[in-house]
Enzyme design. Structure first.
Site, PDB file in Angstrom:
ATOM      1  N   ILE A  12     -23.723  -2.874   6.086  1.00  0.00           N
ATOM      2  CA  ILE A  12     -24.679  -3.204   7.162  1.00  0.00           C
ATOM      3  C   ILE A  12     -24.852  -4.718   7.245  1.00  0.00           C
ATOM      4  CG2 ILE A  12     -27.040  -2.912   8.013  1.00  0.00           C
ATOM      5  CD1 ILE A  12     -26.013  -0.179   7.819  1.00  0.00           C
ATOM      6  N   SER A 116     -35.248   3.608   5.965  1.00  0.00           N
ATOM      7  CA  SER A 116     -34.388   4.775   6.173  1.00  0.00           C
ATOM      8  C   SER A 116     -35.187   5.981   6.647  1.00  0.00           C
ATOM      9  CB  SER A 116     -33.709   5.124   4.839  1.00  0.00           C
ATOM     10  OG  SER A 116     -33.086   6.390   4.909  1.00  0.00           O
ATOM     11  N   TYR A 140     -34.610   8.129  -3.746  1.00  0.00           N
ATOM     12  CA  TYR A 140     -34.188   6.993  -2.905  1.00  0.00           C
ATOM     13  C   TYR A 140     -35.158   6.834  -1.736  1.00  0.00           C
ATOM     14  CZ  TYR A 140     -31.969   5.021   1.208  1.00  0.00           C
ATOM     15  OH  TYR A 140     -31.742   4.308   2.358  1.00  0.00           O
ATOM     16  N   LYS A 144     -37.878   3.645  -0.700  1.00  0.00           N
ATOM     17  CA  LYS A 144     -37.980   2.960   0.594  1.00  0.00           C
ATOM     18  C   LYS A 144     -39.434   3.001   1.100  1.00  0.00           C
ATOM     19  CE  LYS A 144     -33.703   1.769   1.643  1.00  0.00           C
ATOM     20  NZ  LYS A 144     -33.233   0.451   2.101  1.00  0.00           N
ATOM     21  N   PHE A 168     -31.316   5.816  10.924  1.00  0.00           N
ATOM     22  CA  PHE A 168     -30.859   7.191  10.717  1.00  0.00           C
ATOM     23  C   PHE A 168     -29.451   7.075  10.122  1.00  0.00           C
ATOM     24  CE2 PHE A 168     -34.140  10.210  12.074  1.00  0.00           C
ATOM     25  CZ  PHE A 168     -35.155   9.287  12.192  1.00  0.00           C
ATOM     26  N   ASN A 169     -28.474   7.828  10.559  1.00  0.00           N
ATOM     27  CA  ASN A 169     -27.203   7.769   9.811  1.00  0.00           C
ATOM     28  C   ASN A 169     -26.303   6.642  10.321  1.00  0.00           C
ATOM     29  OD1 ASN A 169     -28.416  10.376   9.197  1.00  0.00           O
ATOM     30  ND2 ASN A 169     -26.483  10.744   8.110  1.00  0.00           N
ATOM     31  N   LEU A 189     -20.456  11.550   5.296  1.00  0.00           N
ATOM     32  CA  LEU A 189     -19.518  12.372   6.054  1.00  0.00           C
ATOM     33  C   LEU A 189     -18.399  11.584   6.710  1.00  0.00           C
ATOM     34  CD1 LEU A 189     -18.726  15.173   7.253  1.00  0.00           C
ATOM     35  CD2 LEU A 189     -20.163  14.558   9.228  1.00  0.00           C
ATOM     36  N   ARG A 220     -26.878  15.578  12.489  1.00  0.00           N
ATOM     37  CA  ARG A 220     -27.506  14.303  12.153  1.00  0.00           C
ATOM     38  C   ARG A 220     -27.454  13.345  13.344  1.00  0.00           C
ATOM     39  NH1 ARG A 220     -28.580  17.133   8.707  1.00  0.00           N
ATOM     40  NH2 ARG A 220     -28.557  16.862   6.419  1.00  0.00           N
ATOM     41  N   ASP A 284     -30.233  19.016   1.636  1.00  0.00           N
ATOM     42  CA  ASP A 284     -29.845  18.699   3.020  1.00  0.00           C
ATOM     43  C   ASP A 284     -30.708  19.457   4.028  1.00  0.00           C
ATOM     44  OD1 ASP A 284     -27.835  16.992   2.422  1.00  0.00           O
ATOM     45  OD2 ASP A 284     -26.175  18.343   2.871  1.00  0.00           O
TER      46      ASP A 284
HETATM   47  C1  WQD Z   1     -24.238  14.158   6.805  1.00  0.00           C
HETATM   48  C2  WQD Z   1     -23.889  15.617   7.026  1.00  0.00           C
HETATM   49  C3  WQD Z   1     -23.844  16.913   5.005  1.00  0.00           C
HETATM   50  C4  WQD Z   1     -20.340  14.844   3.285  1.00  0.00           C
HETATM   51  C5  WQD Z   1     -27.510  10.214   3.663  1.00  0.00           C
HETATM   52  C6  WQD Z   1     -28.726   9.807   2.901  1.00  0.00           C
HETATM   53  C7  WQD Z   1     -29.638   9.048   3.821  1.00  0.00           C
HETATM   54  C8  WQD Z   1     -28.900   7.883   4.453  1.00  0.00           C
HETATM   55  C9  WQD Z   1     -27.625   8.346   5.141  1.00  0.00           C
HETATM   56  C10 WQD Z   1     -29.199   5.718   3.499  1.00  0.00           C
HETATM   57  C11 WQD Z   1     -24.749  16.582   6.189  1.00  0.00           C
HETATM   58  C12 WQD Z   1     -22.452  16.841   5.636  1.00  0.00           C
HETATM   59  C13 WQD Z   1     -21.379  15.218   4.126  1.00  0.00           C
HETATM   60  C14 WQD Z   1     -19.277  15.764   3.031  1.00  0.00           C
HETATM   61  C15 WQD Z   1     -20.341  17.362   4.465  1.00  0.00           C
HETATM   62  N1  WQD Z   1     -28.562   6.914   3.465  1.00  0.00           N
HETATM   63  N2  WQD Z   1     -21.377  16.451   4.697  1.00  0.00           N
HETATM   64  N3  WQD Z   1     -19.328  16.999   3.631  1.00  0.00           N
HETATM   65  O1  WQD Z   1     -27.088  13.267   3.844  1.00  0.00           O
HETATM   66  O2  WQD Z   1     -27.548  12.923   6.344  1.00  0.00           O
HETATM   67  O3  WQD Z   1     -27.892  11.041   4.739  1.00  0.00           O
HETATM   68  O4  WQD Z   1     -26.856   9.061   4.175  1.00  0.00           O
HETATM   69  O5  WQD Z   1     -30.125   5.378   4.198  1.00  0.00           O
HETATM   70  O6  WQD Z   1     -30.719   8.570   3.073  1.00  0.00           O
HETATM   71  O7  WQD Z   1     -29.371  10.985   2.476  1.00  0.00           O
HETATM   72  O8  WQD Z   1     -25.585  11.781   5.272  1.00  0.00           O
HETATM   73  O9  WQD Z   1     -23.161  11.622   5.566  1.00  0.00           O
HETATM   74  O10 WQD Z   1     -24.062  12.498   3.347  1.00  0.00           O
HETATM   75  O11 WQD Z   1     -24.222  13.934   5.389  1.00  0.00           O
HETATM   76  O12 WQD Z   1     -20.353  18.487   4.975  1.00  0.00           O
HETATM   77  O13 WQD Z   1     -18.292  15.495   2.261  1.00  0.00           O
HETATM   78  O14 WQD Z   1     -22.544  15.840   6.619  1.00  0.00           O
HETATM   79  O15 WQD Z   1     -24.101  18.213   4.478  1.00  0.00           O
HETATM   80  O16 WQD Z   1     -24.971  17.732   6.964  1.00  0.00           O
HETATM   81  P1  WQD Z   1     -27.054  12.377   5.043  1.00  0.00           P
HETATM   82  P2  WQD Z   1     -24.185  12.416   4.831  1.00  0.00           P
END
Ligand code: WQD
Length: 328
Positions: A12, A116, A140, A144, A168-169, A189, A220, A284
């Site tokens: 970022i 976050s 975490y 924050k 968000f993401n 992801l 998300r 999740d």
């Molecule tokens: C997104 C979706 C997973 C990986 C996290 C932190 C949050 C923020 C952003 C900092 C979900 C699915 C993921 C994989 C999958 N971090 N997934 N297979 O959990 O929404 O947020 O990152 O600020 O605080 O919690 O992001 O990208 O891990 O997951 O199916 O190998 O993808 O279940 O539905 P998340 P993510």
């Protein structure tokens, strides 16, 4: 404006630096390079190699005189925070208190926090606005929130002005490909999907297909990192103008499912992307989508690069360009 980015060599931070540099601001980067990359550091910035857990190093950097500091130096892996909370309290809480108190001692007036959506925990209603209860479900997210609450106290007691940006993401890469540093061993992801597309890993797991969403997979709010970066510039101008403290969500307000991301990646990369559907990942939520109305209204912010194709295309360009030399 003179702006110092703590954690400015990270994913970022590098994009935030690009936006301030683009408008001729004087930019500093303070980083311990625990995850940030030296290749990300633009030659125009003033670089301080240091650690926010070392207050003396923070004060040394602030003595050079900065109008605004941006705090992007927190650790961010929610899952890891539940296994190693001490790492997170020492860096995210103690380290952040070093930044806040050093800013006050050195006369820095404006503080922007990379916060976050994790502060909200399990959504009680959607889209999530800033009035939503803050009940983080991982350590975490708690760190924050703890930083935000300390900023509110220090603002009242010591006149420190702040904006907290609840991302968000975060996803995507600079459309002009000026940032090429890839995260090592990602868990999020989109980088995982890209690693499979680039042949860096053979396949990926999809966590859960029985959520109450349109296709059963997690939904998300993915927001492009360039949109996020521009939010920091608007926040700095907001504080500079004396408009006061602000807590805002930065999200695209669009929900995308895991399957939608994978399908878009298959279409754009032309790669098969092998997936295995498995059970849910603990902690999740089914769906998490932002309301960013306050950011639109108060900062004039809008998400311009956050369509699924823009996020996937800008990310794939970087992986396609670098992927081969990352294959183990
Ligand atoms: C997104 C979706 C997973 C990986 C996290 C932190 C949050 C923020 C952003 C900092 C979900 C699915 C993921 C994989 C999958 N971090 N997934 N297979 O959990 O929404 O947020 O990152 O600020 O605080 O919690 O992001 O990208 O891990 O997951 O199916 O190998 O993808 O279940 O539905 P998340 P993510």
């Amino acid at each position: 404006m003179k702006v110092l980015l703590f954690g400015g060599a990270g994913y970022i931070g590098t994009h935030v630096a690009l936006e301030f540099l683009q408008r001729e601001d004087q930019v500093g980067i303070f980083d311990n390079f625990s995850s940030g990359l030296r290749t990300n550091v633009d030659s125009r910035v003033t670089l301080y190699e240091g650690d926010i857990r070392n207050k003396g190093q923070v004060v040394e950097a602030l003595k050079d005189g900065w109008d605004t500091i941006v705090h992007l130096a927190a650790f961010k892996a929610a899952g890891e925070s539940m296994i190693s909370p001490i790492k997170y309290s020492e860096n995210n809480i103690t380290g952040s208190l070093n930044l806040i108190t050093a800013a006050i001692e050195c006369g820095v007036k404006n503080f922007i926090l990379s916060s976050s959506a994790a502060v909200y925990g399990e959504p009680q209603y959607l889209p999530v606005d800033e009035q939503h209860p803050t009940k983080p479900t991982n350590y975490y997210g708690y760190t924050k929130l703890a930083i935000e609450e300390n900023l509110a106290w220090y603002s009242e007691l010591k006149k420190l002005n702040y904006v907290s940006l609840r991302y968000f993401n975060a996803a995507g890469y600079d459309p002009e490909m000026r940032m090429l540093g890839l995260e090592r061993n990602p868990a999020n992801l989109i980088p995982v999907v890209m690693e499979v597309a680039a042949g860096i890993r053979p396949n990926m797991l999809v966590f859960g297909t029985d959520y109450d969403t349109h296709d059963g997979t997690g939904v998300r709010d993915y927001v492009h990192v360039t949109d996020l970066a521009r939010g920091h510039v608007l926040a700095a101008d907001h504080l500079e103008s004396g408009a006061g403290n602000l807590v805002v969500n930065l999200g695209s307000e669009e929900g995308l499912s895991v399957n939608q991301i994978i399908e878009s990646a298959r279409a754009i990369t032309g790669r098969q992307i092998s997936v295995e559907y498995v059970g849910r990942r603990a902690g999740d939520p089914a769906k998490l989508v932002a309301s960013s109305k306050r950011a639109h209204k108060v900062l004039g912010w809008k998400a311009e690069y956050s369509s699924v194709d823009s996020i996937i295309e800008t990310t794939w360009r970087v992986y396609e360009a670098q992927g081969t030399n990352l294959i183990n």
